[in-house]
Structure formats: structure tokens, C-alpha cells
Design a protein around this motif. Structure first.
Motif, mmCIF file in Angstrom:
data_model
loop_
_atom_site.group_PDB
_atom_site.id
_atom_site.type_symbol
_atom_site.label_atom_id
_atom_site.label_comp_id
_atom_site.label_asym_id
_atom_site.label_seq_id
_atom_site.Cartn_x
_atom_site.Cartn_y
_atom_site.Cartn_z
ATOM 1 N N MET A 103 -25.180 -72.711 68.862
ATOM 2 C CA MET A 103 -25.045 -74.108 69.252
ATOM 3 C C MET A 103 -24.128 -74.919 68.348
ATOM 4 O O MET A 103 -23.947 -76.108 68.552
ATOM 5 C CB MET A 103 -26.426 -74.771 69.325
ATOM 6 C CG MET A 103 -27.312 -74.109 70.379
ATOM 7 S SD MET A 103 -28.979 -74.786 70.439
ATOM 8 C CE MET A 103 -28.662 -76.408 71.109
ATOM 9 N N LYS A 105 -20.279 -74.684 66.288
ATOM 10 C CA LYS A 105 -19.117 -73.888 65.960
ATOM 11 C C LYS A 105 -18.768 -74.152 64.503
ATOM 12 O O LYS A 105 -18.423 -75.244 64.114
ATOM 13 C CB LYS A 105 -17.927 -74.235 66.859
ATOM 14 C CG LYS A 105 -18.132 -73.786 68.304
ATOM 15 C CD LYS A 105 -18.275 -72.265 68.421
ATOM 16 C CE LYS A 105 -19.464 -71.914 69.309
ATOM 17 N NZ LYS A 105 -19.741 -70.487 69.461
ATOM 18 N N PHE A 113 -21.071 -64.863 72.354
ATOM 19 C CA PHE A 113 -21.878 -65.176 73.517
ATOM 20 C C PHE A 113 -21.716 -64.077 74.552
ATOM 21 O O PHE A 113 -20.615 -63.633 74.857
ATOM 22 C CB PHE A 113 -21.500 -66.524 74.123
ATOM 23 C CG PHE A 113 -22.434 -66.926 75.227
ATOM 24 C CD1 PHE A 113 -23.740 -67.303 74.948
ATOM 25 C CD2 PHE A 113 -22.030 -66.892 76.546
ATOM 26 C CE1 PHE A 113 -24.616 -67.658 75.960
ATOM 27 C CE2 PHE A 113 -22.896 -67.253 77.570
ATOM 28 C CZ PHE A 113 -24.195 -67.635 77.269
ATOM 29 N N ILE A 147 -26.835 -67.666 81.843
ATOM 30 C CA ILE A 147 -26.670 -69.105 81.616
ATOM 31 C C ILE A 147 -28.031 -69.794 81.655
ATOM 32 O O ILE A 147 -28.339 -70.639 80.818
ATOM 33 C CB ILE A 147 -25.720 -69.720 82.661
ATOM 34 C CG1 ILE A 147 -24.289 -69.261 82.401
ATOM 35 C CG2 ILE A 147 -25.799 -71.247 82.640
ATOM 36 C CD1 ILE A 147 -23.288 -69.685 83.466
ATOM 37 N N HIS A 150 -29.915 -68.943 78.517
ATOM 38 C CA HIS A 150 -29.322 -69.729 77.427
ATOM 39 C C HIS A 150 -29.791 -71.174 77.502
ATOM 40 O O HIS A 150 -30.090 -71.797 76.481
ATOM 41 C CB HIS A 150 -27.797 -69.646 77.515
ATOM 42 C CG HIS A 150 -27.076 -70.381 76.434
ATOM 43 N ND1 HIS A 150 -27.106 -69.991 75.106
ATOM 44 C CD2 HIS A 150 -26.297 -71.499 76.470
ATOM 45 C CE1 HIS A 150 -26.381 -70.833 74.382
ATOM 46 N NE2 HIS A 150 -25.873 -71.753 75.181
ATOM 47 N N GLY A 151 -29.868 -71.707 78.694
ATOM 48 C CA GLY A 151 -30.349 -73.076 78.886
ATOM 49 C C GLY A 151 -31.752 -73.261 78.339
ATOM 50 O O GLY A 151 -32.018 -74.195 77.582
ATOM 51 N N CYS A 154 -31.746 -73.034 74.484
ATOM 52 C CA CYS A 154 -31.245 -74.252 73.846
ATOM 53 C C CYS A 154 -32.306 -75.341 73.827
ATOM 54 O O CYS A 154 -32.493 -76.036 72.824
ATOM 55 C CB CYS A 154 -29.992 -74.768 74.555
ATOM 56 S SG CYS A 154 -28.535 -73.758 74.258
ATOM 57 N N HIS B 150 -27.918 -77.589 82.385
ATOM 58 C CA HIS B 150 -27.946 -77.809 80.935
ATOM 59 C C HIS B 150 -27.336 -76.621 80.200
ATOM 60 O O HIS B 150 -26.596 -76.798 79.231
ATOM 61 C CB HIS B 150 -29.394 -78.034 80.496
ATOM 62 C CG HIS B 150 -29.551 -78.318 79.040
ATOM 63 N ND1 HIS B 150 -29.098 -79.477 78.437
ATOM 64 C CD2 HIS B 150 -30.122 -77.594 78.038
ATOM 65 C CE1 HIS B 150 -29.388 -79.448 77.145
ATOM 66 N NE2 HIS B 150 -29.998 -78.320 76.870
ATOM 67 N N GLY B 151 -27.624 -75.432 80.678
ATOM 68 C CA GLY B 151 -27.048 -74.232 80.070
ATOM 69 C C GLY B 151 -25.532 -74.255 80.108
ATOM 70 O O GLY B 151 -24.873 -74.016 79.091
ATOM 71 N N ILE B 152 -24.979 -74.558 81.260
ATOM 72 C CA ILE B 152 -23.512 -74.639 81.366
ATOM 73 C C ILE B 152 -22.983 -75.725 80.439
ATOM 74 O O ILE B 152 -22.025 -75.520 79.696
ATOM 75 C CB ILE B 152 -23.070 -74.955 82.810
ATOM 76 C CG1 ILE B 152 -23.480 -73.842 83.764
ATOM 77 C CG2 ILE B 152 -21.541 -75.141 82.864
ATOM 78 C CD1 ILE B 152 -23.097 -74.114 85.209
ATOM 79 N N CYS B 154 -24.169 -76.958 77.714
ATOM 80 C CA CYS B 154 -24.215 -76.553 76.305
ATOM 81 C C CYS B 154 -23.074 -75.594 75.965
ATOM 82 O O CYS B 154 -22.439 -75.714 74.914
ATOM 83 C CB CYS B 154 -25.553 -75.892 75.982
ATOM 84 S SG CYS B 154 -26.924 -77.050 75.895
ATOM 85 N N LEU B 155 -22.808 -74.667 76.877
ATOM 86 C CA LEU B 155 -21.717 -73.718 76.651
ATOM 87 C C LEU B 155 -20.379 -74.436 76.592
ATOM 88 O O LEU B 155 -19.509 -74.103 75.780
ATOM 89 C CB LEU B 155 -21.689 -72.674 77.769
ATOM 90 C CG LEU B 155 -22.863 -71.700 77.780
ATOM 91 C CD1 LEU B 155 -22.820 -70.841 79.031
ATOM 92 C CD2 LEU B 155 -22.833 -70.834 76.537
ATOM 93 N N THR B 158 -20.006 -76.720 73.286
ATOM 94 C CA THR B 158 -19.715 -75.973 72.051
ATOM 95 C C THR B 158 -18.427 -75.175 72.173
ATOM 96 O O THR B 158 -18.045 -74.479 71.241
ATOM 97 C CB THR B 158 -20.845 -74.968 71.743
ATOM 98 O OG1 THR B 158 -21.019 -74.115 72.880
ATOM 99 C CG2 THR B 158 -22.146 -75.690 71.447
ATOM 100 N N THR B 160 -17.984 -72.606 73.723
ATOM 101 C CA THR B 160 -18.285 -71.173 73.689
ATOM 102 C C THR B 160 -17.611 -70.476 74.858
ATOM 103 O O THR B 160 -17.070 -69.386 74.719
ATOM 104 C CB THR B 160 -19.810 -70.947 73.768
ATOM 105 O OG1 THR B 160 -20.437 -71.690 72.733
ATOM 106 C CG2 THR B 160 -20.161 -69.485 73.656
ATOM 107 N N VAL B 161 -17.664 -71.111 76.012
ATOM 108 C CA VAL B 161 -17.016 -70.572 77.203
ATOM 109 C C VAL B 161 -16.113 -71.659 77.764
ATOM 110 O O VAL B 161 -16.476 -72.837 77.778
ATOM 111 C CB VAL B 161 -18.064 -70.177 78.261
ATOM 112 C CG1 VAL B 161 -17.394 -69.636 79.500
ATOM 113 C CG2 VAL B 161 -19.022 -69.147 77.688
ATOM 114 N N PHE B 163 -14.770 -72.939 80.874
ATOM 115 C CA PHE B 163 -14.770 -72.987 82.333
ATOM 116 C C PHE B 163 -13.848 -74.095 82.816
ATOM 117 O O PHE B 163 -13.860 -75.201 82.268
ATOM 118 C CB PHE B 163 -16.174 -73.285 82.861
ATOM 119 C CG PHE B 163 -17.166 -72.172 82.684
ATOM 120 C CD1 PHE B 163 -16.891 -70.880 83.133
ATOM 121 C CD2 PHE B 163 -18.392 -72.413 82.092
ATOM 122 C CE1 PHE B 163 -17.825 -69.861 82.980
ATOM 123 C CE2 PHE B 163 -19.328 -71.399 81.941
ATOM 124 C CZ PHE B 163 -19.042 -70.115 82.383
#
Lengths: 185, 185
Positions: A103, A105, A113, A147, A150-151, A154, B150-152, B154-155, B158, B160-161, B163
Motif C-alpha cells: 500500500m 510505494k 503485485f 482484485i 486485495h480490496g 486493504c 475499492h480494490g481497483i 487502491c491499486l 499506489t 501498482t497497476v 489501468f
DNA sequence: AAAGTTAGGTAACAATCGTTATTTAAAAAG
DNA sequence: CTTTTTAAATAACGATTGTTACCTAACTTT
């Protein structure tokens, strides 16, 4: 010729690790470690060039703990489900560690991930045992499940929502079940 | 009788806001604001008792921006879908703000994660227009969709991904579609 | 037992932060 | 034009950091 070493590298690292477990890297500093060690800061810099080097060592120890969680049950029959639960359990048991790895960087963490792109074929195959989907469909399914997982993780790590282990398992199981139905129709 | 005020409260707040936008609260300090303002630190403490008070003001401004995002399109026909997309777009446009509100527990943020428990009935009803599920089923569905969203977010926050907007919309749409099918069978 | 090596303690340094005492001067009122 | 009020600058203080120079003394080797 020299006096015996009293404070070993391992001890210093362990104390640092436990401070980070409770307070994150923000709470870590040389004097706090020294206090816990009942020593001056000197032994710390004997074993580590500087705080940066110590932090890297702590990060590696943290990452090992994560891997330990993820490998547990990797060979069980419900291995795919277990992976998700382990990920969330790690977030619950070690929220500061989860936040550090996934969470924030920092200059410490690598790319790690687990997405369809860099996830091993073995994981997809493990999932196929559960779903019976084709390899390509399973990949798309996996991204969604991950995802979602991960949600939850978090939310748990930040203590935003307080799910019990049972609630977590239900939530994950139910969602996966609904998604599988969706993918089969 | 006094000299004219040169540096207004609003200016100080705006500069602080933009620093936090780029660097988070970690990057915010009095001297940095002063530098941007081309002034000493004095005007800051003229308008704000201390840094804590300034940070609270910044947090409120951040939260307003979040609400602005969430309210946009609240009255469109696909209001439910739009909500999720707005949440993620906020995470993409203002990653530091998203992290502050939803990914860190500080002494600033209130309870504000939108779960079935504290989500308004209007949101559930908006969702029902899309799914046609019963109120109770829709609640369970909503929790899952929101965790996924929420998962998306958060990614994305950060980084991390990475999109694209199109990928995000597809991912969300596909998942919701599969889940609806799952809930209907 | 003497000597040399070095572990660890003490205490200082510099950097960075929030905060504030003191000073300067701008501008309105008389 | 003088006085008064106070905005803003300067510069300092104290806390908290990482880091290190210096000293003491423990222990092995001779």
C-alpha cells in the motif's frame, strides 16, 4: 584481542522488525532500537552501514514473513482458495507489513503485485481445478478474484472494516461462487 | 493602522493543498509553504494556530474534492455505475488524496468507508435499477461490488497497476455483469 | 603480565522540523 | 507630521533525527 560482541546483528534486526510491526517504518529510529536493546546506538552501526541498510534488511524479513504465509497450504487441495485467505490473513495479522509491501510505494519494495500478467501458470491451473474454466477465461476470472481479495486485505490492514475470519471466508467464498456462475452462463 | 495583509489565508491553504497533492502530508512543512509563497513562515501562523490546524483545513479541502467527484453524475441514469467509476477516477487523478482518505489511518479522517451498513438506502435503490435484485440481496451485492471497486482504486492510487480508463470501465462492467448473473441463478 | 585490537558508551555534530521573541516598517488616525 | 497598530522578516530555540569522533575497557595473543 577485541572484547566479545554483546549485541549481535540478529538481535538488532529482530528489535527493528518488531518496532516496524507495531509502528511501521515511521516509528523506527536508531535511539528507539538502542533503548530496546539496552545499549547505545553504536552496536546498530557496527552491524549496519546506516539506517537505510537496516531498513532494507527489515524489509526482507518482512517479505519473508509474507512468503511464509503465502506458501502455507500451497499444496493443499483447496490451494487456490487458500492463497486468497492467506493474503488476507497476512493483512490481518501484520497490518503494518501489508501496508509496507502493498500500500505504499517506497524505495524498498520491488514489483510484486500478483496480476494475471506476472502470475505463474501454476496459479491459474490451481484455479482451474476449482472453476473448470478454460485457461484464458480463468486468467480473466483470476484478475477479478485477486482484485477483490486485495480490496478486502486493504480494508483489513487499515482497520477500516473489522471482518472476522468467518466473515472473510464467507465473503470470499460467496463472491467466487457468484463469479463462477457468471462465467459459466 | 496596520500594514495591509499581503498573504491571505486562502493562498496559504491553496499552496499547502497543492504540496499535499504532490507529496502527501509527509512532504508538507512550514518552510516549504513559505518558500512557495515567497515569504517567511510568519503569514502561515498568522492565519493558522499551528500546523495541525492547517492540516485539518487541508484535509477538509481534500475531502470536498472527493465529494465533488462522488456527486458528479449522481443524478444520471447510470448513477450506480457512475459512483464506482468516480471513486476510481478520484484515486487516479488524486492518488495522494485517495491514500490520505482511504488508505491511512490518521487523526484527521473520520469514519467514511461506504459499506452496506452505513450506505444510504438511496444507493441501494440506485443499484436495484441496474440489477433488479431484492433490497436485501442488493445490499449483499453492493458490498461485493464496493470492495472490488475499492480494490481497483487502491491499486490505481499506489500506481501498482496502470489501468487505462477504458480498462477500468471494462473491468468494473464485466465483474458487475458476472456477479448479477451469479445472483440471479 | 604487557600490548594491541576493537566493542560499546558518551557526547557531540549537523540537518530538519515546529514555534516564537524580537525587530522593522507600513499605513491609518489624530 | 507624529503616533499607534500590527504584518512580515529575521533569527533564534528546542526537539528529534542520523551519524560519528573520542574514550574506555574487555579480551586474546604473545
Amino acid at each position: 584481542m577485541p572484547p566479545r560482541t554483546i549485541f549481535e546483528k540478529e538481535q538488532v534486526l529482530n528489535i527493528a522488525y518488531h518496532i516496524v510491526e507495531k509502528e511501521g517504518f515511521e516509528g523506527l529510529n536508531a535511539r528507539k532500537i538502542a533503548k530496546e536493546l539496552n545499549a547505545s546506538v553504536h552496536p546498530i552501526f557496527k552491524h549496519f552501514k546506516d539506517m537505510e541498510e537496516l531498513k532494507r534488511a527489515v524489509y526482507e524479513k518482512i517479505y519473508s514473513k509474507y512468503q511464509e504465509y503465502m506458501l502455507s497450504g500451497a499444496n493443499e487441495e483447496q490451494a487456490y482458495k487458500k492463497m486468497g485467505l492467506s493474503y488476507i490473513k497476512f493483512a490481518k495479522d501484520y497490518p503494518e507489513f501489508f501496508k509496507i509491501i502493498f500500500m505504499q510505494k517506497t524505495n524498498l519494495n520491488a514489483e510484486n503485485f500478483i496480476m494475471a500478467d506476472n502470475v505463474g501458470d501454476d496459479v491459474i491451473e490451481k484455479g482451474q481445478i476449482l472453476t473448470g474454466l478454460s485457461f484464458e477465461e480463468q486468467k480473466k476470472f483470476h484478475v477479478k478474484v485477486w482484485i477483490f481479495t486485495h480490496g478486502i486485505a486493504c480494508l483489513v490492514a487499515t482497520n477500516t472494516v473489522k471482518f472476522s475470519d468467518v466473515e472473510i471466508e464467507e465473503l470470499l467464498t460467496q463472491t467466487v461462487k457468484k463469479l463462477i456462475i457468471g462465467y459459466k452462463n
